[in-house]
Design a protein around this motif. Structure first.
Motif, PDB file in Angstrom:
ATOM      1  N   GLN A 194     -13.310  11.491  -4.997  1.00  0.00           N
ATOM      2  CA  GLN A 194     -12.397  11.393  -6.691  1.00  0.00           C
ATOM      3  C   GLN A 194     -13.610  10.942  -7.212  1.00  0.00           C
ATOM      4  OE1 GLN A 194     -10.536   7.102  -7.078  1.00  0.00           O
ATOM      5  NE2 GLN A 194     -10.047   8.089  -8.702  1.00  0.00           N
ATOM      6  N   THR A 201     -11.216  11.303   1.288  1.00  0.00           N
ATOM      7  CA  THR A 201     -10.852  12.115   0.353  1.00  0.00           C
ATOM      8  C   THR A 201     -12.579  11.315  -0.920  1.00  0.00           C
ATOM      9  OG1 THR A 201     -10.234   9.894  -0.817  1.00  0.00           O
ATOM     10  CG2 THR A 201      -8.834  11.351   0.299  1.00  0.00           C
ATOM     11  N   CYS A 248       5.013   5.740  -1.851  1.00  0.00           N
ATOM     12  CA  CYS A 248       5.204   6.608  -0.531  1.00  0.00           C
ATOM     13  C   CYS A 248       6.517   6.516  -1.087  1.00  0.00           C
ATOM     14  CB  CYS A 248       4.459   6.512   0.401  1.00  0.00           C
ATOM     15  SG  CYS A 248       5.008   8.198   1.606  1.00  0.00           S
ATOM     16  N   GLN A 306       0.614   7.824   3.528  1.00  0.00           N
ATOM     17  CA  GLN A 306       0.517   9.283   2.168  1.00  0.00           C
ATOM     18  C   GLN A 306       0.227  10.555   1.976  1.00  0.00           C
ATOM     19  OE1 GLN A 306      -2.827   6.156   0.984  1.00  0.00           O
ATOM     20  NE2 GLN A 306      -1.095   4.043   0.474  1.00  0.00           N
ATOM     21  N   GLN A 339      -5.821   1.355   8.065  1.00  0.00           N
ATOM     22  CA  GLN A 339      -5.871   2.185   6.825  1.00  0.00           C
ATOM     23  C   GLN A 339      -6.029   3.642   7.510  1.00  0.00           C
ATOM     24  OE1 GLN A 339      -5.985  -0.065   4.823  1.00  0.00           O
ATOM     25  NE2 GLN A 339      -6.772   1.112   3.104  1.00  0.00           N
ATOM     26  N   GLN A 340      -6.570   3.987   8.260  1.00  0.00           N
ATOM     27  CA  GLN A 340      -6.382   5.576   8.668  1.00  0.00           C
ATOM     28  C   GLN A 340      -4.979   5.558   9.292  1.00  0.00           C
ATOM     29  OE1 GLN A 340      -8.273   5.699  11.908  1.00  0.00           O
ATOM     30  NE2 GLN A 340     -10.124   6.081  11.107  1.00  0.00           N
ATOM     31  N   ARG A 383      -8.638  11.648   6.029  1.00  0.00           N
ATOM     32  CA  ARG A 383      -9.421  10.032   5.944  1.00  0.00           C
ATOM     33  C   ARG A 383      -9.916  10.233   5.405  1.00  0.00           C
ATOM     34  NH1 ARG A 383     -10.312   9.552  12.436  1.00  0.00           N
ATOM     35  NH2 ARG A 383      -8.634   8.853  13.152  1.00  0.00           N
ATOM     36  N   ASP A 387       1.287  -1.293   0.259  1.00  0.00           N
ATOM     37  CA  ASP A 387       0.394   0.034   0.482  1.00  0.00           C
ATOM     38  C   ASP A 387       1.085   0.996  -0.223  1.00  0.00           C
ATOM     39  OD1 ASP A 387      -2.084  -1.781   0.126  1.00  0.00           O
ATOM     40  OD2 ASP A 387      -3.078  -0.744   2.236  1.00  0.00           O
ATOM     41  N   ARG A 421      -3.206   5.697   5.290  1.00  0.00           N
ATOM     42  CA  ARG A 421      -3.327   6.738   4.106  1.00  0.00           C
ATOM     43  C   ARG A 421      -3.124   8.447   5.197  1.00  0.00           C
ATOM     44  NH1 ARG A 421      -8.173   7.054   1.109  1.00  0.00           N
ATOM     45  NH2 ARG A 421      -8.252   8.984   2.295  1.00  0.00           N
ATOM     46  N   SER A 422      -2.803   8.572   6.276  1.00  0.00           N
ATOM     47  CA  SER A 422      -1.207   9.472   7.096  1.00  0.00           C
ATOM     48  C   SER A 422      -0.423   9.582   7.044  1.00  0.00           C
ATOM     49  CB  SER A 422      -1.741   8.913   8.969  1.00  0.00           C
ATOM     50  OG  SER A 422      -0.728  10.497   9.098  1.00  0.00           O
ATOM     51  N   ARG A 436      -2.639  11.545   2.410  1.00  0.00           N
ATOM     52  CA  ARG A 436      -4.453  12.088   2.826  1.00  0.00           C
ATOM     53  C   ARG A 436      -4.825  11.950   3.702  1.00  0.00           C
ATOM     54  NH1 ARG A 436      -5.651   7.284  -1.654  1.00  0.00           N
ATOM     55  NH2 ARG A 436      -5.161   6.435   0.202  1.00  0.00           N
TER      56      ARG A 436
END
Length: 153
Positions: free
Chosen positions: A151, A149, A62, A143, A136-137, A147, A58, A140-141, A145
């Motif tokens: 698209q 988003t 990054c 990355q 997942q949080q 919590r 994932d 995303r942090s 991003r």
């Protein structure tokens, strides 16, 4: 010791990572995420390793971006290039440990079968979903991003 009477034995075992992300500790995982003593060490190691591989996948973009900036390891990154390196190490471990716990919680029902031994704190489906969301949080942090988003399709 758990209510089952089985003492929790902390396992001093390291899981070697790819050199960029930090190595993982089984005992740190056991202590920090309060895993039931009923889990076998092999099960812990397997699920930790699987979660590590998934999180690494994932975060591949990054990692590539940071390596292009000259960072060879998050832990030893130059604070002028990656000032949040301590935060990133802790967040990375949270992503892996929460993902591993989510996987392990779904397996708990196969470990104890007696109705009296049912423990909804360990077995309820929403527990695993909660820990997967925590993972997942954290990803995303890392990355960069938020919590949530949206698209444009």
């Amino acid at each position: 010791m758990t209510f089952s009477g089985k003492p929790t034995t902390f396992v001093e075992q390291q899981i070697e990572n790819d050199g960029f992300w930090p190595d993982l500790s089984v005992s740190e995982f056991q202590k920090g995420y309060r895993l039931p003593a009923e889990y076998l060490v092999e099960l812990l190691v397997t699920d930790l390793t699987t979660a590590m591989v998934e999180v690494n996948r994932d975060l591949a973009k990054c990692k590539g971006k940071w390596q292009a900036a000259g960072i060879t390891s998050v832990k030893s990154a130059d604070p002028m290039v990656l000032p949040e390196r301590t935060f990133h190490t802790a967040t990375y471990k949270r992503a892996v440990y929460c993902r591993a716990k989510a996987s392990l919680l779904t397996q708990f029902a196969t470990i104890t079968r007696r109705e009296l031994a049912e423990n909804t704190g360990k077995e309820a489906p929403e527990r695993a979903e909660t820990f997967l969301a925590f993972s997942q949080q954290a990803v995303r942090s890392l990355q960069g991003r938020g919590r949530i988003t949206a698209q444009l399709l």
